[in-house]
Design a protein around this motif. Sequence first.
Motif, PDB file in Angstrom:
ATOM      1  N   ILE A 247     -14.972  10.291   1.095  1.00 22.23           N
ATOM      2  CA  ILE A 247     -14.422   9.059  -0.755  1.00 22.23           C
ATOM      3  C   ILE A 247     -14.147   8.373  -0.682  1.00 22.23           C
ATOM      4  N   ALA A 248     -12.876   8.856  -0.013  1.00 21.59           N
ATOM      5  CA  ALA A 248     -11.527   8.168  -0.678  1.00 21.59           C
ATOM      6  C   ALA A 248     -11.229   6.816   0.834  1.00 21.59           C
ATOM      7  N   ILE A 249     -12.614   6.965   2.104  1.00 15.67           N
ATOM      8  CA  ILE A 249     -11.854   6.259   3.295  1.00 15.67           C
ATOM      9  C   ILE A 249     -13.461   5.334   2.602  1.00 15.67           C
TER      10      ILE A 249
ATOM     11  N   THR B 177     -13.407  19.510  -5.161  1.00 13.98           N
ATOM     12  CA  THR B 177     -13.288  21.227  -3.831  1.00 13.98           C
ATOM     13  C   THR B 177     -13.399  20.485  -2.407  1.00 13.98           C
ATOM     14  N   SER B 178     -12.716  21.507  -1.722  1.00  9.03           N
ATOM     15  CA  SER B 178     -12.862  21.273  -0.522  1.00  9.03           C
ATOM     16  C   SER B 178     -13.767  21.724   0.271  1.00  9.03           C
ATOM     17  N   LEU B 179     -14.831  22.234  -0.736  1.00 10.77           N
ATOM     18  CA  LEU B 179     -16.331  23.029  -0.475  1.00 10.77           C
ATOM     19  C   LEU B 179     -17.633  21.667  -0.114  1.00 10.77           C
TER      20      LEU B 179
ATOM     21  N   VAL C 270       0.793  -0.886  -0.214  1.00 13.89           N
ATOM     22  CA  VAL C 270      -0.261  -0.114   0.289  1.00 13.89           C
ATOM     23  C   VAL C 270       0.921   1.451   0.168  1.00 13.89           C
ATOM     24  N   SER C 271       0.418   2.129  -0.335  1.00 16.96           N
ATOM     25  CA  SER C 271       1.671   3.528  -1.536  1.00 16.96           C
ATOM     26  C   SER C 271       0.712   4.469  -0.711  1.00 16.96           C
ATOM     27  N   GLY C 272       0.955   5.566   0.452  1.00 19.73           N
ATOM     28  CA  GLY C 272       0.248   6.586   1.204  1.00 19.73           C
ATOM     29  C   GLY C 272      -0.271   5.761   2.421  1.00 19.73           C
ATOM     30  N   GLY C 273       0.291   6.418   3.585  1.00 19.10           N
ATOM     31  CA  GLY C 273      -0.468   6.598   4.597  1.00 19.10           C
ATOM     32  C   GLY C 273      -1.257   7.377   5.919  1.00 19.10           C
ATOM     33  N   SER C 274      -1.911   7.559   4.671  1.00 16.60           N
ATOM     34  CA  SER C 274      -3.223   8.824   5.229  1.00 16.60           C
ATOM     35  C   SER C 274      -3.975   7.754   5.135  1.00 16.60           C
ATOM     36  N   MET C 275      -5.151   8.462   6.276  1.00 13.96           N
ATOM     37  CA  MET C 275      -6.424   7.623   7.179  1.00 13.96           C
ATOM     38  C   MET C 275      -6.163   6.226   5.948  1.00 13.96           C
ATOM     39  N   THR C 276      -7.398   6.700   4.612  1.00 12.31           N
ATOM     40  CA  THR C 276      -6.846   5.679   3.597  1.00 12.31           C
ATOM     41  C   THR C 276      -6.421   4.678   3.431  1.00 12.31           C
TER      42      THR C 276
ATOM     43  N   VAL D 215      -2.207   2.102  -4.372  1.00 10.24           N
ATOM     44  CA  VAL D 215      -2.178   3.198  -4.701  1.00 10.24           C
ATOM     45  C   VAL D 215      -2.916   4.929  -4.311  1.00 10.24           C
ATOM     46  N   ALA D 216      -2.963   4.791  -2.964  1.00  8.92           N
ATOM     47  CA  ALA D 216      -4.008   5.947  -2.059  1.00  8.92           C
ATOM     48  C   ALA D 216      -2.798   7.024  -1.462  1.00  8.92           C
ATOM     49  N   GLU D 217      -1.973   8.111  -2.690  1.00 10.28           N
ATOM     50  CA  GLU D 217      -0.740   8.554  -2.727  1.00 10.28           C
ATOM     51  C   GLU D 217      -1.018  10.038  -3.053  1.00 10.28           C
TER      52      GLU D 217
ATOM     53  N   ASP E 134      -3.913  19.926   9.991  1.00 12.68           N
ATOM     54  CA  ASP E 134      -4.507  20.960  10.792  1.00 12.68           C
ATOM     55  C   ASP E 134      -6.211  20.895  10.901  1.00 12.68           C
ATOM     56  N   VAL E 135      -6.319  20.651   9.328  1.00 12.93           N
ATOM     57  CA  VAL E 135      -7.462  19.948   8.611  1.00 12.93           C
ATOM     58  C   VAL E 135      -8.563  19.823   9.564  1.00 12.93           C
ATOM     59  N   ARG E 136      -9.523  20.827   9.086  1.00 14.38           N
ATOM     60  CA  ARG E 136     -10.787  19.859   9.911  1.00 14.38           C
ATOM     61  C   ARG E 136     -11.801  19.475   9.168  1.00 14.38           C
TER      62      ARG E 136
ATOM     63  N   LEU F  36     -11.157  26.816  14.778  1.00 13.50           N
ATOM     64  CA  LEU F  36     -11.853  27.338  13.740  1.00 13.50           C
ATOM     65  C   LEU F  36     -11.461  27.209  12.221  1.00 13.50           C
ATOM     66  N   TRP F  37     -11.549  26.240  11.872  1.00 13.96           N
ATOM     67  CA  TRP F  37     -10.689  25.854   9.897  1.00 13.96           C
ATOM     68  C   TRP F  37     -11.679  26.940   9.476  1.00 13.96           C
ATOM     69  N   THR F  38     -10.596  27.692   8.471  1.00 13.23           N
ATOM     70  CA  THR F  38     -11.301  28.890   7.575  1.00 13.23           C
ATOM     71  C   THR F  38     -10.827  28.060   6.927  1.00 13.23           C
ATOM     72  N   THR F  39     -11.771  28.617   4.976  1.00 11.88           N
ATOM     73  CA  THR F  39     -10.930  28.379   4.133  1.00 11.88           C
ATOM     74  C   THR F  39     -12.103  29.820   3.242  1.00 11.88           C
ATOM     75  N   VAL F  40     -11.679  30.319   2.825  1.00 13.53           N
ATOM     76  CA  VAL F  40     -11.494  32.229   2.656  1.00 13.53           C
ATOM     77  C   VAL F  40     -10.855  31.615   0.556  1.00 13.53           C
TER      78      VAL F  40
ATOM     79  N   GLY G 260      -8.729   6.587  -4.426  1.00 10.59           N
ATOM     80  CA  GLY G 260      -9.097   8.555  -3.718  1.00 10.59           C
ATOM     81  C   GLY G 260      -9.275   9.999  -4.239  1.00 10.59           C
ATOM     82  N   ASP G 261      -7.993  10.611  -3.908  1.00  6.47           N
ATOM     83  CA  ASP G 261      -7.855  11.388  -4.343  1.00  6.47           C
ATOM     84  C   ASP G 261      -6.508  11.750  -5.837  1.00  6.47           C
ATOM     85  N   ALA G 262      -6.003  10.153  -5.610  1.00  4.74           N
ATOM     86  CA  ALA G 262      -5.163   9.507  -6.656  1.00  4.74           C
ATOM     87  C   ALA G 262      -5.751   9.570  -8.097  1.00  4.74           C
TER      88      ALA G 262
ATOM     89  N   LYS H 266       8.911   7.453  -0.073  1.00  6.82           N
ATOM     90  CA  LYS H 266       8.215   7.047  -1.626  1.00  6.82           C
ATOM     91  C   LYS H 266       8.124   6.053  -1.919  1.00  6.82           C
ATOM     92  N   LEU H 267       7.079   5.222  -2.202  1.00  5.51           N
ATOM     93  CA  LEU H 267       7.028   4.216  -3.487  1.00  5.51           C
ATOM     94  C   LEU H 267       7.842   4.882  -4.934  1.00  5.51           C
ATOM     95  N   HIS H 268       8.503   3.448  -5.293  1.00  9.67           N
ATOM     96  CA  HIS H 268       9.214   4.056  -6.346  1.00  9.67           C
ATOM     97  C   HIS H 268       9.299   3.021  -7.624  1.00  9.67           C
TER      98      HIS H 268
HETATM   99  C1  LIG Z   1      -8.506  22.212   2.047  1.00  8.00           C
HETATM  100  C2  LIG Z   1      -8.731  20.960   2.182  1.00  8.00           C
HETATM  101  C3  LIG Z   1     -10.238  21.192   3.104  1.00  8.00           C
HETATM  102  C4  LIG Z   1     -10.472  20.133   3.284  1.00  8.00           C
HETATM  103  N1  LIG Z   1     -11.856  18.800   3.580  1.00  8.00           N
HETATM  104  C5  LIG Z   1     -12.280  17.908   3.844  1.00  8.00           C
HETATM  105  C6  LIG Z   1     -13.591  17.930   4.187  1.00  8.00           C
HETATM  106  O1  LIG Z   1     -13.702  18.376   5.228  1.00  8.00           O
HETATM  107  N2  LIG Z   1     -13.941  16.451   4.426  1.00  8.00           N
HETATM  108  C7  LIG Z   1     -13.428  15.693   2.847  1.00  8.00           C
HETATM  109  O2  LIG Z   1     -14.280  14.419   3.285  1.00  8.00           O
HETATM  110  N3  LIG Z   1     -12.670  15.932   3.111  1.00  8.00           N
HETATM  111  C8  LIG Z   1     -11.927  17.541   2.870  1.00  8.00           C
HETATM  112  N4  LIG Z   1     -11.087  17.484   1.796  1.00  8.00           N
HETATM  113  C9  LIG Z   1     -10.124  16.531   0.921  1.00  8.00           C
HETATM  114  C10 LIG Z   1      -9.972  15.557   1.643  1.00  8.00           C
HETATM  115  O3  LIG Z   1      -8.767  16.321   1.818  1.00  8.00           O
HETATM  116  C11 LIG Z   1      -9.059  14.224   0.148  1.00  8.00           C
HETATM  117  O4  LIG Z   1     -10.146  14.119  -0.655  1.00  8.00           O
HETATM  118  C12 LIG Z   1      -7.996  12.896   1.628  1.00  8.00           C
HETATM  119  O5  LIG Z   1      -7.494  13.474   2.147  1.00  8.00           O
HETATM  120  C13 LIG Z   1      -7.975  12.029  -0.016  1.00  8.00           C
HETATM  121  O6  LIG Z   1      -7.951  11.214   0.593  1.00  8.00           O
HETATM  122  P1  LIG Z   1      -6.043  10.314   0.037  1.00  8.00           P
HETATM  123  O7  LIG Z   1      -5.664   9.224   1.160  1.00  8.00           O
HETATM  124  O8  LIG Z   1      -6.769   9.855  -1.262  1.00  8.00           O
HETATM  125  O9  LIG Z   1      -4.666  11.425  -0.298  1.00  8.00           O
HETATM  126  P2  LIG Z   1      -4.434  11.806   1.065  1.00  8.00           P
HETATM  127  O10 LIG Z   1      -4.988  12.375   2.007  1.00  8.00           O
HETATM  128  O11 LIG Z   1      -3.454  12.955   0.099  1.00  8.00           O
HETATM  129  O12 LIG Z   1      -3.279  10.934   0.797  1.00  8.00           O
HETATM  130  C14 LIG Z   1      -1.851  11.070   0.568  1.00  8.00           C
HETATM  131  C15 LIG Z   1      -1.331  10.163   1.277  1.00  8.00           C
HETATM  132  O13 LIG Z   1       0.446   9.591   0.616  1.00  8.00           O
HETATM  133  C16 LIG Z   1       1.500   9.905   0.252  1.00  8.00           C
HETATM  134  N5  LIG Z   1       2.330  10.558  -0.568  1.00  8.00           N
HETATM  135  C17 LIG Z   1       2.542  10.852  -1.474  1.00  8.00           C
HETATM  136  N6  LIG Z   1       3.179  10.600  -2.215  1.00  8.00           N
HETATM  137  C18 LIG Z   1       3.551   9.539  -2.609  1.00  8.00           C
HETATM  138  C19 LIG Z   1       4.342   8.714  -2.475  1.00  8.00           C
HETATM  139  N7  LIG Z   1       4.860   8.547  -3.812  1.00  8.00           N
HETATM  140  N8  LIG Z   1       4.273   7.287  -1.827  1.00  8.00           N
HETATM  141  C20 LIG Z   1       4.312   7.039  -0.420  1.00  8.00           C
HETATM  142  N9  LIG Z   1       3.422   8.116  -0.125  1.00  8.00           N
HETATM  143  C21 LIG Z   1       2.571   8.826  -0.814  1.00  8.00           C
HETATM  144  C22 LIG Z   1       1.039  11.712   1.046  1.00  8.00           C
HETATM  145  O14 LIG Z   1       2.297  11.952   2.301  1.00  8.00           O
HETATM  146  C23 LIG Z   1       0.183  11.335   2.526  1.00  8.00           C
HETATM  147  O15 LIG Z   1       0.288  11.040   3.931  1.00  8.00           O
HETATM  148  C24 LIG Z   1      -9.986  18.642   2.423  1.00  8.00           C
HETATM  149  C25 LIG Z   1      -9.248  19.250   1.314  1.00  8.00           C
HETATM  150  C26 LIG Z   1      -8.587  20.076   1.414  1.00  8.00           C
HETATM  151  C27 LIG Z   1      -7.682  20.885   0.514  1.00  8.00           C
END
Ligand SMILES: Cc1cc2nc3c(=O)[nH]c(=O)nc-3n(C[C@H](O)[C@H](O)[C@H](O)COP(=O)(O)OP(=O)(O)OC[C@H]3O[C@@H](n4cnc5c(N)ncnc54)[C@H](O)[C@@H]3O)c2cc1C
Length: 551
Positions: free
Chosen positions: A449-451, A440-442, A95-101, A273-275, A128-130, A350-354, A433-435, A231-233
């Motif tokens: 969705i990613a989860i 948009t964050s809005l 698994v590449s990418g160690g966010s929550m997903t 790939v959850a990068e 620190d995003v909420r 207060l997480w605030t984006t403008v 996920g976002d890959a 980073k995964l290569h």
């Molecule tokens: C300002 C802002 C506010 C947001 N607010 C919300 C919200 O309120 N609710 C909501 O549901 N979504 C929100 N989102 C969207 C949300 O943050 C993303 O959709 C979500 O984080 C996507 O998850 P992911 O696991 O696909 O990617 P990410 O969360 O981006 O995780 C990717 C991970 O992969 C790692 N990575 C990158 N490249 C490599 C590599 N080559 N090898 C290994 N690891 C790598 C990164 O370091 C990271 O940890 C917001 C986004 C932004 C920008």
Amino acid sequence: MKTNREAAIHNAVRTVLERVPALRADPRTQSLRSAAAQLAKKGVPGARLIARATDPVLDITRSEVLRDTFNAEKRTHAAAPASQTPKAARPTALVSGGSMTGMLTAALLAKSGQNVVIVEPRPQHIRDVRFSLRQGMIDTVALVDPTLAKELAEHAARSQFAKLVDVENGTARKSPYDRPDRPDPENAPDTGQELVDSGQFGVLIARELESLIEKYVRKTFPDQIQFVEGKLHPAKQPDGNVIWQVEKPAASKDAPPVYEDLLKGIKPSLVVVAEGAHSSTRDALGIATAPTTQPQFWTGGVIHKRDDKVRHAGLSSTRFLIDEKPTTDAKGSPTTLQSGLGLSDGHKGLWTTVQMPPGYGPDTKWSQEQINDYYFQRAALVWQTSEEKLRAAGASGPFATPGSQPTPFVLQGKAAKEAARVLPDGTVVALMGDAVQSSTSLGAAGMNIAISEVMPVLTLMESLQSGVSPKKAAASYQEQIFEHGGAWSADGVQWFYPRMSETKEQKLINAELRAIADWRKRGGASPLERLEKILAKVHIAAPPIGLEPAR
Ligand SMILES: Cc1cc2nc3c(=O)[nH]c(=O)nc-3n(C[C@H](O)[C@H](O)[C@H](O)COP(=O)(O)OP(=O)(O)OC[C@H]3O[C@@H](n4cnc5c(N)ncnc54)[C@H](O)[C@@H]3O)c2cc1C
């Protein structure tokens, strides 16, 4: 004492679970049925019986079989000599990418009997995003592990209300949120659209969400999941296959990066790939991406106070700001939409984006003081309070690092052409996920969705284990992931255009999804260019010429 039929179903379920170990991690009866149907085609004895059994019978039988297997494994492991640890016998997923997903995906794959190597370059969780959490996401986590879902739910600040502040019309509409339900795996959404349609659950700080999940993963699977920093290569081979390496940070600024073999020659059972949106593995594999929206410029940060208007500490609120200003730009756009979003976490901030003003762009050189001035001015509108109060509380940036400040960033929807690739050696590389798709964050759904896409990953593993061809399994996975990504794109696209009626908004959504699907099928002009062509023709927007992107 079991009847003959009950005993036969018991044997059939045991056989299917042995052949498809990923089903151990999947309480969905439909998954058991699908795997059994696949095995029946291959002539596996008894598999056909499962199709005729009722859901309650299958649920009970599955629990019995899992209990028996667990007890048997406990006995075997206690008797096994140390050198015969089961670890060596298990397949390994990457698994590449160690966010929550990525971490939740790793947990599911470990539960399905795999060793998992997870690669992540960030040494700590600092976002620190909420995050606004949806009920459907919490219910999905309950499918992975009910205890973890309960823990996340307890840490989230429950939403009290959402407020839409409409500057132009001078109105502020408040709508209470329904009380969130307890995490319930039975209600986990089957599709991305169901997830997006599910109610708000609450708000949780991103780094807390990730830390809780990491703690759970490390505690539950100490032996099965290995975290690797880097980073995964993907080192591409002349035959089209890939050697999976990890890129370690260079020893000094000018030194070249160091690549290390990750899997020691083992062919992975699956590569996930959850990068995130800037996935380098996706790009290295040559999977094209293209914009689905115009870029927008925003500034994000945390103001260190809570929303005074919520009933008591621990409750969160959501605030949308809509501000439509007349503009005289060269294209003669009828309006410029400027928005803002606030999420209070109930305790700390207060997480605030403008959205930045018209004319702000990548080359704009604003000092931090100018950024802060604009930020607090707009934040006061978002939170319907005085600028002075917010300034007095102070603000920091999107990352919890010393001295961080509200920071501008670019927001642009993006879609990838593929969500899965099958390498010549049969390895399936699955993107999530976002890959694959970002909006948009809005839309406030991307993390949710990613989860929720962890379930399609599990289904993919089940398909592969039950003998579906990698090509077919990958195609079916891709379809599910595209649907999830599309649901998020649809939820977010309205924020890139001037306001419109609900009917027109639905037409805009349909046009956007059509544009993305068309680009994926045919290539050529990007989804955004396709969408703009459609909009110019069908006059979805107000006169004079269809929608103009908000700038
Ligand atoms: C300002 C802002 C506010 C947001 N607010 C919300 C919200 O309120 N609710 C909501 O549901 N979504 C929100 N989102 C969207 C949300 O943050 C993303 O959709 C979500 O984080 C996507 O998850 P992911 O696991 O696909 O990617 P990410 O969360 O981006 O995780 C990717 C991970 O992969 C790692 N990575 C990158 N490249 C490599 C590599 N080559 N090898 C290994 N690891 C790598 C990164 O370091 C990271 O940890 C917001 C986004 C932004 C920008």
